[in-house]
Enzyme design. Structure first.
Site, PDB file in Angstrom:
ATOM      1  NE  ARG A  24     -12.395 -13.395   3.887  1.00  0.00           N
ATOM      2  CZ  ARG A  24     -13.081 -14.120   2.998  1.00  0.00           C
ATOM      3  NH1 ARG A  24     -13.520 -13.566   1.903  1.00  0.00           N
ATOM      4  NH2 ARG A  24     -13.266 -15.408   3.202  1.00  0.00           N
ATOM      5  NE  ARG A  28     -11.397 -10.653  -3.106  1.00  0.00           N
ATOM      6  CZ  ARG A  28     -12.264 -11.660  -3.225  1.00  0.00           C
ATOM      7  NH1 ARG A  28     -12.412 -12.259  -4.382  1.00  0.00           N
ATOM      8  NH2 ARG A  28     -12.974 -12.061  -2.198  1.00  0.00           N
ATOM      9  NE  ARG A  37      -5.990 -12.511  -4.723  1.00  0.00           N
ATOM     10  CZ  ARG A  37      -5.966 -13.142  -5.886  1.00  0.00           C
ATOM     11  NH1 ARG A  37      -5.190 -12.692  -6.857  1.00  0.00           N
ATOM     12  NH2 ARG A  37      -6.677 -14.228  -6.081  1.00  0.00           N
ATOM     13  CG  ASP A  74      -8.925 -19.183   3.364  1.00  0.00           C
ATOM     14  OD1 ASP A  74      -9.461 -18.110   3.046  1.00  0.00           O
ATOM     15  OD2 ASP A  74      -9.531 -20.274   3.380  1.00  0.00           O
ATOM     16  CE1 TYR A 151     -15.977 -23.547   1.569  1.00  0.00           C
ATOM     17  CE2 TYR A 151     -16.177 -23.525   3.964  1.00  0.00           C
ATOM     18  CZ  TYR A 151     -16.374 -22.915   2.733  1.00  0.00           C
ATOM     19  OH  TYR A 151     -16.968 -21.680   2.666  1.00  0.00           O
TER      20      TYR A 151
HETATM   21  O1  CP3 Z   1     -10.291 -11.413   7.811  1.00  0.00           O
HETATM   22  C1  CP3 Z   1      -9.159 -11.258   7.314  1.00  0.00           C
HETATM   23  O2  CP3 Z   1      -8.823 -10.222   6.714  1.00  0.00           O
HETATM   24  C2  CP3 Z   1      -8.119 -12.345   7.527  1.00  0.00           C
HETATM   25  C3  CP3 Z   1      -7.948 -13.297   6.484  1.00  0.00           C
HETATM   26  C4  CP3 Z   1      -9.071 -14.250   6.158  1.00  0.00           C
HETATM   27  C5  CP3 Z   1      -9.343 -14.680   4.843  1.00  0.00           C
HETATM   28  N1  CP3 Z   1     -10.288 -15.657   4.892  1.00  0.00           N
HETATM   29  C6  CP3 Z   1      -8.673 -14.169   3.628  1.00  0.00           C
HETATM   30  C7  CP3 Z   1      -9.280 -14.420   2.306  1.00  0.00           C
HETATM   31  C8  CP3 Z   1      -9.939 -14.951   7.004  1.00  0.00           C
HETATM   32  C9  CP3 Z   1     -10.131 -14.820   8.502  1.00  0.00           C
HETATM   33  C10 CP3 Z   1     -10.690 -15.843   6.193  1.00  0.00           C
HETATM   34  C11 CP3 Z   1     -11.682 -16.789   6.730  1.00  0.00           C
HETATM   35  C12 CP3 Z   1     -12.440 -17.645   5.808  1.00  0.00           C
HETATM   36  N2  CP3 Z   1     -12.027 -18.204   4.639  1.00  0.00           N
HETATM   37  C13 CP3 Z   1     -13.747 -18.106   6.073  1.00  0.00           C
HETATM   38  C14 CP3 Z   1     -14.539 -17.816   7.335  1.00  0.00           C
HETATM   39  C15 CP3 Z   1     -15.116 -16.460   7.362  1.00  0.00           C
HETATM   40  C16 CP3 Z   1     -16.184 -16.198   6.355  1.00  0.00           C
HETATM   41  O3  CP3 Z   1     -15.929 -15.385   5.444  1.00  0.00           O
HETATM   42  O4  CP3 Z   1     -17.281 -16.789   6.479  1.00  0.00           O
HETATM   43  C17 CP3 Z   1     -14.142 -18.921   5.001  1.00  0.00           C
HETATM   44  C18 CP3 Z   1     -15.466 -19.613   4.837  1.00  0.00           C
HETATM   45  C19 CP3 Z   1     -13.032 -18.985   4.096  1.00  0.00           C
HETATM   46  C20 CP3 Z   1     -12.936 -19.770   2.840  1.00  0.00           C
HETATM   47  C21 CP3 Z   1     -12.720 -18.900   1.669  1.00  0.00           C
HETATM   48  N3  CP3 Z   1     -11.558 -18.200   1.401  1.00  0.00           N
HETATM   49  C22 CP3 Z   1     -13.633 -18.632   0.627  1.00  0.00           C
HETATM   50  C23 CP3 Z   1     -15.047 -19.194   0.547  1.00  0.00           C
HETATM   51  C24 CP3 Z   1     -12.998 -17.766  -0.267  1.00  0.00           C
HETATM   52  C25 CP3 Z   1     -13.502 -17.309  -1.594  1.00  0.00           C
HETATM   53  C26 CP3 Z   1     -14.568 -16.297  -1.479  1.00  0.00           C
HETATM   54  C27 CP3 Z   1     -13.998 -14.933  -1.644  1.00  0.00           C
HETATM   55  O5  CP3 Z   1     -14.274 -14.066  -0.807  1.00  0.00           O
HETATM   56  O6  CP3 Z   1     -13.333 -14.753  -2.685  1.00  0.00           O
HETATM   57  C28 CP3 Z   1     -11.713 -17.468   0.267  1.00  0.00           C
HETATM   58  C29 CP3 Z   1     -10.712 -16.562  -0.319  1.00  0.00           C
HETATM   59  C30 CP3 Z   1     -10.167 -15.466   0.543  1.00  0.00           C
HETATM   60  N4  CP3 Z   1      -9.775 -15.598   1.844  1.00  0.00           N
HETATM   61  C31 CP3 Z   1      -9.917 -14.117   0.138  1.00  0.00           C
HETATM   62  C32 CP3 Z   1      -9.353 -13.457   1.239  1.00  0.00           C
HETATM   63  C33 CP3 Z   1      -8.862 -12.035   1.317  1.00  0.00           C
HETATM   64  C34 CP3 Z   1     -10.135 -13.560  -1.258  1.00  0.00           C
HETATM   65  C35 CP3 Z   1      -8.978 -14.091  -2.057  1.00  0.00           C
HETATM   66  C36 CP3 Z   1      -8.468 -13.210  -3.167  1.00  0.00           C
HETATM   67  O7  CP3 Z   1      -7.674 -12.284  -2.900  1.00  0.00           O
HETATM   68  O8  CP3 Z   1      -8.813 -13.523  -4.299  1.00  0.00           O
END
Ligand code: CP3
Length: 343
Positions: A24, A28, A37, A74, A151
């Protein structure tokens, strides 16, 4: 040019300073991410707008000089490409139409159809291959089938993955069919990412820790092993990182059981134990607790040094044990990198 540090570590080389990136890392906690964003509107528009997705992928590279960039996308784009509705509720997380509601596993689109939806992701990678600095490795990724299935069954994130476990208990064959569909789509997806320029791919199994015994073998280990075997056949030499988060003792032997070149460790794993029982199988990645990026200070420095030292006798990529959180301080990330590179 000498080979990139991340690729050297993934081939098994022990480096004097471990290469580093962060899960990540585009997120944010960075003001420049929040600005891009806002320009995109919502999170999914950001994922599907290649210029902006490439821009946020590059932001942490410019700011910190990480050794790797990870594609901005994602893991839930695959369920969407297979035909489920996907949206994000601010402050809550992802929502999907559960697979049972769209007519079950048989109603999902075939694996080859995912490219109709995921074209913009491949375009993001093509932009990045042109724009990244020459020493930076480009990592593509997907969710591992078990985590993606949790999911797709529940329609949202769940603390204990109970809906997926219930499906295993009530309809094991149906669940295995769902895993098979995700697996086939993931092979197509990662293969297309490699064709578009990904030099390494990573499989995120965030909920692997809730599988035990034969279920771990059937749904966390076997599908990952089959995906890796298919990718190795199509793209020999492209390394794969597997992240069976919270697998505990099942981390031991995970390289051999799946064919992964590198196993990513979550922060519940003791580094000295993992050096003795996991790193003996190949490169490891991890595993600083993300909370240190919030609190910083001497504890961050000490823990960074302790982890780097514990893994210093074998191949190691420094990373967090899970994603950096939105309340992290960007200065603490810089401190972690200075601690590694200027000991
Ligand atoms: O790592 C990186 O920077 C690359 C991009 C990336 C994202 N999600 C961007 C993202 C990667 C590799 C993921 C993987 C992901 N997504 C996982 C596996 C890794 C982990 O964290 O366990 C999972 C379970 C998801 C599903 C997901 N996406 C959830 C549960 C959420 C909401 C929770 C949160 O953190 O807000 C997301 C949203 C998400 N994916 C964000 C980002 C940067 C936040 C979105 C925003 O900008 O509002």
């Amino acid at each position: 040019m000498t080979e990139k540090n991340i690729l050297r570590a993934l081939k098994g080389e022990t480096l004097p300073v471990p290469p580093v990136w962060m899960m990540r890392q585009a997120g944010r906690y960075l003001p420049e991410y929040r600005a891009t964003r806002a320009k995109a509107g919502d999170f999914l528009s950001l994922c599907y707008t290649p210029d902006l997705a490439a821009e946020v992928t590059l932001q942490p590279i410019r700011r910190y000089g990480f050794d790797a960039a990870i594609l901005f996308a994602d893991i839930l784009l695959i369920p969407q490409a297979l035909g489920l509705d996907l949206w994000f509720v601010a402050g809550e997380g992802p929502r999907l139409s559960p697979v049972a509601e769209i007519g079950g596993v048989a109603a999902l689109r075939p694996a080859e159809a995912i490219h109709d939806t995921l074209g913009p992701v491949y375009q993001t990678l093509r932009i990045l291959t042109r724009e990244l600095p020459p020493a930076t490795t480009l990592i593509g990724f997907a969710g591992a089938p078990w985590t993606v299935a949790t999911y797709m069954v529940a329609g949202r994130g769940t603390p204990d993955q109970a809906p997926a476990h219930r499906m295993i208990a009530e309809d094991r064959a149906g669940f295995a069919a769902l895993i098979g569909r995700i697996e086939a789509a993931t092979i197509e997806y990662l293969s297309a990412q490699i064709d578009a320029g990904a030099e390494v791919v990573k499989l995120f199994d965030s909920w692997a820790g809730s599988l035990k015994g034969a279920d771990f073998d059937a749904f966390a280990l076997a599908p990952v092993a089959r995906i890796i075997a298919a990718l190795k056949a199509r793209h020999p030499g492209v390394p794969v990182i597997a992240f069976p988060r919270e697998a505990g003792p099942r981390y031991a032997g995970f390289h051999a059981a799946t064919g992964a070149d590198c196993v990513a460790l979550d922060n519940s794993v003791d580094a000295d134990w993992a050096a003795a029982h996991v790193q003996t199988g190949g490169c490891v990645q991890g595993n600083l607790a993300p909370g240190h990026m919030v609190t910083g200070g001497q504890a961050l420095v000490d823990e960074t040094r302790r982890i780097a030292r514990a893994f210093s006798r074998g191949p190691h990529i420094f990373n967090l044990g899970h994603g950096i959180t939105p309340d992290a301080d960007p200065e603490h990330v810089a401190l972690m990198i200075r601690t590694l590179r200027e000991p």
